[in-house]
Scaffold this motif. Structure first.
Motif, PDB file in Angstrom:
ATOM      1  N   PRO A   1      65.374 -25.960  -3.779  1.00  0.00           N
ATOM      2  CA  PRO A   1      65.809 -24.536  -4.015  1.00  0.00           C
ATOM      3  C   PRO A   1      65.619 -23.977  -2.585  1.00  0.00           C
ATOM      4  N   GLY A   2      66.509 -22.847  -2.517  1.00  0.00           N
ATOM      5  CA  GLY A   2      66.170 -21.691  -1.227  1.00  0.00           C
ATOM      6  C   GLY A   2      67.520 -21.604  -0.541  1.00  0.00           C
ATOM      7  N   LEU A   3      68.436 -22.216  -0.766  1.00  0.00           N
ATOM      8  CA  LEU A   3      69.824 -22.304   0.173  1.00  0.00           C
ATOM      9  C   LEU A   3      70.307 -20.891  -0.371  1.00  0.00           C
ATOM     10  N   LEU A   4      70.891 -19.840   0.161  1.00  0.00           N
ATOM     11  CA  LEU A   4      71.401 -18.638  -0.161  1.00  0.00           C
ATOM     12  C   LEU A   4      73.057 -18.591   0.194  1.00  0.00           C
ATOM     13  N   ALA A   5      73.578 -19.558   1.263  1.00  0.00           N
ATOM     14  CA  ALA A   5      74.785 -19.477   1.730  1.00  0.00           C
ATOM     15  C   ALA A   5      75.246 -20.904   2.441  1.00  0.00           C
ATOM     16  N   HIS A   6      76.300 -21.306   2.238  1.00  0.00           N
ATOM     17  CA  HIS A   6      76.722 -22.364   2.886  1.00  0.00           C
ATOM     18  C   HIS A   6      78.164 -22.409   3.126  1.00  0.00           C
ATOM     19  N   ILE A   7      78.418 -22.829   4.445  1.00  0.00           N
ATOM     20  CA  ILE A   7      79.880 -22.654   4.941  1.00  0.00           C
ATOM     21  C   ILE A   7      79.844 -23.777   5.994  1.00  0.00           C
ATOM     22  N   ALA A   8      81.241 -24.543   5.879  1.00  0.00           N
ATOM     23  CA  ALA A   8      81.371 -25.858   6.592  1.00  0.00           C
ATOM     24  C   ALA A   8      82.740 -26.059   6.728  1.00  0.00           C
TER      25      ALA A   8
ATOM     26  N   VAL B   1      72.278 -20.264   5.359  1.00  0.00           N
ATOM     27  CA  VAL B   1      71.341 -19.294   5.326  1.00  0.00           C
ATOM     28  C   VAL B   1      70.271 -19.603   3.987  1.00  0.00           C
ATOM     29  N   TRP B   2      69.253 -19.706   4.614  1.00  0.00           N
ATOM     30  CA  TRP B   2      68.004 -20.269   3.711  1.00  0.00           C
ATOM     31  C   TRP B   2      67.121 -18.941   3.468  1.00  0.00           C
ATOM     32  N   GLU B   3      66.354 -19.074   2.435  1.00  0.00           N
ATOM     33  CA  GLU B   3      65.716 -17.900   2.160  1.00  0.00           C
ATOM     34  C   GLU B   3      64.426 -17.853   2.868  1.00  0.00           C
ATOM     35  N   SER B   4      63.852 -19.027   3.430  1.00  0.00           N
ATOM     36  CA  SER B   4      62.695 -19.330   4.201  1.00  0.00           C
ATOM     37  C   SER B   4      62.772 -20.290   5.366  1.00  0.00           C
TER      38      SER B   4
ATOM     39  N   VAL C   1      73.529 -10.272   3.243  1.00  0.00           N
ATOM     40  CA  VAL C   1      74.209  -9.705   2.246  1.00  0.00           C
ATOM     41  C   VAL C   1      75.029 -10.480   1.299  1.00  0.00           C
ATOM     42  N   LEU C   2      74.563 -10.631   0.123  1.00  0.00           N
ATOM     43  CA  LEU C   2      75.361 -11.662  -0.872  1.00  0.00           C
ATOM     44  C   LEU C   2      76.210 -10.862  -1.863  1.00  0.00           C
ATOM     45  N   ARG C   3      77.122 -11.183  -2.444  1.00  0.00           N
ATOM     46  CA  ARG C   3      77.801 -10.934  -3.336  1.00  0.00           C
ATOM     47  C   ARG C   3      77.248 -10.793  -4.537  1.00  0.00           C
TER      48      ARG C   3
END
Length: 99
Positions: free
Chosen positions: A41-48, A60-63, A97-99
Motif C-alpha cells: 500500500p501507499g502509492l498515491l499516483a503513477h505516471i509512465a 507519488v508515495w504517501e511516505s 492534490v488528488l482528484r
C-alpha cells in the motif's frame, strides 16, 4: 510526508519493455489499473511514458517507508532483469492534490 519518486531511462524501447516486464512481475500478470494492484500500500499516483526520447516513471508515495517497502520488492526484479544500477530520484513533495 509524501515523496516523489522518478525513474528516468535513456533508451525508450528497452526502457518501456523493462517497465512492462516489471509491472507484469509486480502484479503477477494481473495488470496495473489501480494502486491496489501493487503488492504494497501507499502509492498515491503513477505516471509512465516517453518524455523527450527517454522513458520516465513518476510515482507519488504517501511516505518514504511505503516506497521503501515497495523497493524491497521492485529492487530484486530490476536486478534480475540486468538493471541493478537503476536508481530513482527521490524528493519530498511540497503538495499533493488528488482528484
Amino acid at each position: 510526508m509524501a515523496i516523489i519518486v522518478t525513474f528516468d531511462m535513456e533508451d525508450t524501447a528497452a526502457a518501456q519493455e523493462l517497465y512492462d516486464t516489471c509491472i507484469d512481475r509486480l502484479t503477477e500478470g494481473r495488470g496495473f489499473a489501480s494502486p491496489a494492484d501493487l503488492p504494497v500500500p501507499g502509492l498515491l499516483a503513477h505516471i509512465a511514458g516517453p518524455v523527450g526520447g527517454r522513458w520516465r516513471v513518476t510515482d507519488v508515495w504517501e511516505s518514504p517507508e511505503s516506497f521503501e517497502a515497495f523497493g524491497k520488492i521492485l529492487g530484486p526484479i530490476i536486478a534480475d532483469l540486468g538493471y541493478e544500477g537503476l536508481r530513482p530520484d527521490v524528493s519530498p513533495a511540497h503538495r499533493v492534490v488528488l482528484r
